[in-house]
Design an enzyme around this catalytic site. Structure first.
Site, PDB file in Angstrom:
ATOM      1  N   LYS A 172       0.889  -1.182   0.000  1.00 27.09           N
ATOM      2  CA  LYS A 172       0.000   0.000   0.000  1.00 27.09           C
ATOM      3  C   LYS A 172       0.921   1.224   0.000  1.00 27.09           C
ATOM      4  O   LYS A 172       1.388   1.665   1.052  1.00 27.09           O
ATOM      5  CB  LYS A 172      -0.890  -0.028   1.255  1.00 27.09           C
ATOM      6  CG  LYS A 172      -2.231   0.698   1.134  1.00 27.09           C
ATOM      7  CD  LYS A 172      -2.139   2.149   0.776  1.00 27.09           C
ATOM      8  CE  LYS A 172      -1.702   3.036   1.913  1.00 27.09           C
ATOM      9  NZ  LYS A 172      -1.486   4.445   1.496  1.00 27.09           N
ATOM     10  N   SER A 225       5.248   8.594   9.285  1.00 31.11           N
ATOM     11  CA  SER A 225       5.446   9.501  10.419  1.00 31.11           C
ATOM     12  C   SER A 225       5.283   8.743  11.747  1.00 31.11           C
ATOM     13  O   SER A 225       4.640   7.685  11.797  1.00 31.11           O
ATOM     14  CB  SER A 225       4.432  10.644  10.332  1.00 31.11           C
ATOM     15  OG  SER A 225       3.130  10.108  10.315  1.00 31.11           O
ATOM     16  N   CYS A 280      13.708  11.318   5.487  1.00 31.79           N
ATOM     17  CA  CYS A 280      13.769  10.956   6.907  1.00 31.79           C
ATOM     18  C   CYS A 280      15.193  11.037   7.418  1.00 31.79           C
ATOM     19  O   CYS A 280      15.412  11.027   8.626  1.00 31.79           O
ATOM     20  CB  CYS A 280      13.216   9.564   7.134  1.00 31.79           C
ATOM     21  SG  CYS A 280      14.230   8.326   6.358  1.00 31.79           S
TER      22      CYS A 280
HETATM   23  P1  NAD Z   1       2.442   9.298   6.742  1.00 29.88           P
HETATM   24  O1  NAD Z   1       2.656   8.722   8.086  1.00 29.88           O
HETATM   25  O2  NAD Z   1       1.479  10.395   6.569  1.00 29.88           O
HETATM   26  O3  NAD Z   1       1.969   8.134   5.717  1.00 29.88           O
HETATM   27  C1  NAD Z   1       2.674   6.921   5.606  1.00 29.88           C
HETATM   28  C2  NAD Z   1       1.707   5.850   5.139  1.00 29.88           C
HETATM   29  O4  NAD Z   1       0.679   5.694   6.115  1.00 29.88           O
HETATM   30  C3  NAD Z   1       1.007   6.185   3.831  1.00 29.88           C
HETATM   31  O5  NAD Z   1       0.912   5.027   3.049  1.00 29.88           O
HETATM   32  C4  NAD Z   1      -0.349   6.693   4.273  1.00 29.88           C
HETATM   33  O6  NAD Z   1      -1.361   6.441   3.324  1.00 29.88           O
HETATM   34  C5  NAD Z   1      -0.601   5.909   5.537  1.00 29.88           C
HETATM   35  N1  NAD Z   1      -1.414   6.642   6.509  1.00 29.88           N
HETATM   36  C6  NAD Z   1      -1.489   7.991   6.675  1.00 29.88           C
HETATM   37  N2  NAD Z   1      -2.336   8.299   7.669  1.00 29.88           N
HETATM   38  C7  NAD Z   1      -2.809   7.138   8.156  1.00 29.88           C
HETATM   39  C8  NAD Z   1      -3.718   6.804   9.205  1.00 29.88           C
HETATM   40  N3  NAD Z   1      -4.316   7.737   9.951  1.00 29.88           N
HETATM   41  N4  NAD Z   1      -3.972   5.500   9.433  1.00 29.88           N
HETATM   42  C9  NAD Z   1      -3.382   4.544   8.701  1.00 29.88           C
HETATM   43  N5  NAD Z   1      -2.516   4.802   7.695  1.00 29.88           N
HETATM   44  C10 NAD Z   1      -2.226   6.075   7.429  1.00 29.88           C
HETATM   45  O7  NAD Z   1       3.899   9.715   6.192  1.00 29.88           O
HETATM   46  P2  NAD Z   1       4.259  10.510   4.860  1.00 29.88           P
HETATM   47  O8  NAD Z   1       3.869  11.929   5.012  1.00 29.88           O
HETATM   48  O9  NAD Z   1       3.801   9.757   3.667  1.00 29.88           O
HETATM   49  O10 NAD Z   1       5.862  10.386   4.881  1.00 29.88           O
HETATM   50  C11 NAD Z   1       6.684  11.243   5.601  1.00 29.88           C
HETATM   51  C12 NAD Z   1       7.019  10.661   6.955  1.00 29.88           C
HETATM   52  O11 NAD Z   1       7.672   9.404   6.807  1.00 29.88           O
HETATM   53  C13 NAD Z   1       8.001  11.527   7.740  1.00 29.88           C
HETATM   54  O12 NAD Z   1       7.605  11.532   9.077  1.00 29.88           O
HETATM   55  C14 NAD Z   1       9.330  10.810   7.560  1.00 29.88           C
HETATM   56  O13 NAD Z   1      10.268  11.053   8.566  1.00 29.88           O
HETATM   57  C15 NAD Z   1       8.876   9.392   7.564  1.00 29.88           C
HETATM   58  N6  NAD Z   1       9.848   8.526   6.935  1.00 29.88           N
HETATM   59  C16 NAD Z   1      10.593   7.726   7.757  1.00 29.88           C
HETATM   60  C17 NAD Z   1      11.549   6.911   7.207  1.00 29.88           C
HETATM   61  C18 NAD Z   1      12.374   6.022   8.090  1.00 29.88           C
HETATM   62  O14 NAD Z   1      13.089   5.187   7.560  1.00 29.88           O
HETATM   63  N7  NAD Z   1      12.333   6.147   9.411  1.00 29.88           N
HETATM   64  C19 NAD Z   1      11.754   6.892   5.812  1.00 29.88           C
HETATM   65  C20 NAD Z   1      10.969   7.710   5.020  1.00 29.88           C
HETATM   66  C21 NAD Z   1      10.012   8.516   5.598  1.00 29.88           C
END
Ligand code: NAD
Length: 496
Positions: A172, A225, A280
């Site tokens: 997903k 996140s 990230c």
């Molecule tokens: P996000 O958390 O908004 O979304 C990530 C995934 O979760 C997406 O597929 C999204 O559709 C899903 N999602 C969003 N809200 C949700 C909910 N309420 N319930 C269930 N699923 C949900 O993150 P983003 O904005 O797509 O990406 C940026 C974030 O990812 C930043 O915080 C960044 O630091 C983090 N990140 C971390 C790493 C790591 O390796 N630690 C790597 C890349 C990105």
């Protein structure tokens, strides 16, 4: 353009109840509509994956490696096509998109070695004429849920190892830039991967929740996140799944007084503003140890003036737009918040020239100095081109700042003192450490993962941890052709 799921090797043809807009961030225009999966659609994908699993788990290691090699060749040959897709939906400049694919290729290459990686142990005559050996078996259907910021690389941190270990996958991806995932699914099919082994469902929370609840999904790899990572970890484990959930970050770069300040300033600008800070592993805080603060801030400001911001498809552009208008507005709101809190706004990203369409989601590189650790620009993960400088009176004070931060993804120290660097890597409570390297993303034969609020679970991503995560261990104790078994004996078996 309609962007739809890939289930059982086919593009899904149903009618979606809900869809989402996919923007071209450099123009602000909607470039596509992505179908949002319902729980029913997720069930279809899991069923396809479950059916494929019964065969794929017994595919020979040679066959799995062949598919990975073929996929690697196709991905390498088509990387410029994929880079264009990423730039059109994410906004990062083409060279940065190509860099993401290059790192993804490394993860695929690691999985090409799966016959070697799945070798077990064998102990002949552990007891008299009794042999003991270990095998690693796949889990079944695994879910991968990925963020917007690396639409190709992050899925490929997990999918190659999962498949090579004999699992089948439901991915997903982020609904903000979904097309890269479909491109990968099509390449896997072309590489000879049987239908149903790799499926893609698009969507939002509804799809994620069904993956987390579905009894046939045995494990979930999540990246995103921190609040969502925590939710995914808690919900998935409550439902009996193996979960690794990688979260957000606030990465500090400590600059000691003996550092090469030109190197440090180059690194701070590259790591702070590459991909518009939407990484990230981006550096979002520079900790300047006295007395280098003024000189370092001067050098960073000079370099920011030379950063070419614009449409990632235009030659020479180094930094693109933010992913959506809403995200740009949120990031921009921190400029006023930081100033009201008392930080010095050294470079204001709102005033910089843009080589692109006015309607794009732009914000130029922004630099704050004299940031305190209780300001929202310090405490929050901004995930945009906003770099903060915190002044520290000593090395020890700098370490205290980094260790007190709830995130623990990456960090870097810039110094010419080997002893100080060694002390730092020993004392710092962060999962990935760079010494004069600002973005210490491990190579694919190590594993990637943060500490504290940057990772929930005990397995890091890709590399050896990936193989461990996507398999379960079995140990066999066997005796063959032994007529002297000793008859009935109700005592606990002992080794003789
Ligand atoms: P996000 O958390 O908004 O979304 C990530 C995934 O979760 C997406 O597929 C999204 O559709 C899903 N999602 C969003 N809200 C949700 C909910 N309420 N319930 C269930 N699923 C949900 O993150 P983003 O904005 O797509 O990406 C940026 C974030 O990812 C930043 O915080 C960044 O630091 C983090 N990140 C971390 C790493 C790591 O390796 N630690 C790597 C890349 C990105």
């Amino acid at each position: 353009m309609r962007i739809t799921h890939r289930i059982g090797g086919k593009a899904w043809t149903g009618i979606a109840q809900r869809t989402g807009d996919v923007y071209d961030p450099a123009t602000g225009q909607v470039g596509g509509k992505v179908d949002f999966a319902s729980a029913f659609d997720v069930d279809e994908a899991v069923t396809a994956a479950r059916e494929a699993f019964s065969r794929w788990r017994n595919a020979s290691l040679a066959q799995r490696a062949n598919v990975m090699f073929a996929f690697r060749e196709l991905l390498n040959a088509r990387k410029s096509d994929l880079a264009e897709i990423i730039t059109a939906e994410h906004g990062k400049v083409l060279s940065d998109a190509a860099g993401e694919i290059q790192r993804a290729l490394e993860a695929v290459e690691f999985a090409c070695g799966i016959p070697q990686l799945l070798k077990g142990g064998f102990s002949e005559n552990a007891s008299t004429r009794v042999d003991v050996y270990s095998i690693q078996q796949p889990l079944g259907v695994v879910g991968v849920i990925s963020p917007f910021n690396f639409p190709a690389m992050v899925p490929l941190w997990f999918v190659p190892n999962a498949i090579a270990c004999g699992n089948t996958v439901v991915l997903k991806p982020s609904e903000k830039d979904p097309s890269a995932a479909n491109f990968l699914a099509d390449l896997f099919a072309e590489a000879g991967l049987p239908d149903g082994v790799f499926n893609v469902v698009h969507g939002d929370k509804e799809a994620v929740d069904r993956i987390l609840e579905h009894p046939q999904v045995k494990a979930v790899s999540f990246v995103g996140s921190t609040p969502i990572a925590r939710y995914v970890y808690e919900t998935g484990t409550r439902n009996g799944k193996r979960v690794q959930a990688l979260g957000g970050a606030k990465n500090h770069m400590v600059v000691l007084p003996d550092a090469d300040l030109d190197l440090a300033a180059d690194a701070a600008v590259s790591a702070g503003f590459g991909s518009a800070g939407e990484r990230c592993m981006a550096i979002s805080v520079v900790v300047a140890v006295n007395p280098v603060g003024d000189e370092l801030v001067g050098k960073i400001s000079e370099r920011i003036a030379g950063v070419h911001v614009g449409d990632g498809r235009r030659p020479g552009c180094e930094m693109g737009p933010l992913v959506t208008g809403a995200h740009r507005d949120r990031v921009r709101s921190y400029l006023d918040a930081g100033r009201s809190a008392g930080a010095t706004l050294v470079v204001d990203g709102r005033g910089q020239p843009i080589d692109g369409d006015d309607a794009g989601f732009w914000l130029g590189p922004t630099l704050f100095d004299h940031v305190d650790v209780d300001m929202s620009i310090y405490t929050d993960e901004i995930f945009g081109p906003v770099l903060s400088v915190v002044r520290a009176p000593s090395y020890d004070a700098a370490v205290d700042v980094v260790n007190a931060n709830p995130y623990g993804n990456g960090t870097a120290i810039f110094t010419n003192d080997g002893g100080a660097a060694r002390r730092y890597q020993n004392e710092i409570e962060i999962g990935m450490v760079g010494v004069n390297v600002a973005i210490p993303v491990p190579v694919s034969y190590y594993s990637f993962g943060g500490w504290k609020d940057s990772l929930f679970g005990d397995s890091h991503a890709y590399g050896p941890h990936g193989v461990h995560f996507f398999t379960r261990a079995k140990v066999v104790t066997s005796r063959w052709l032994d007529p002297s078994h000793g008859g009935v004996n109700l005592g606990f078996p002992q080794n003789t």
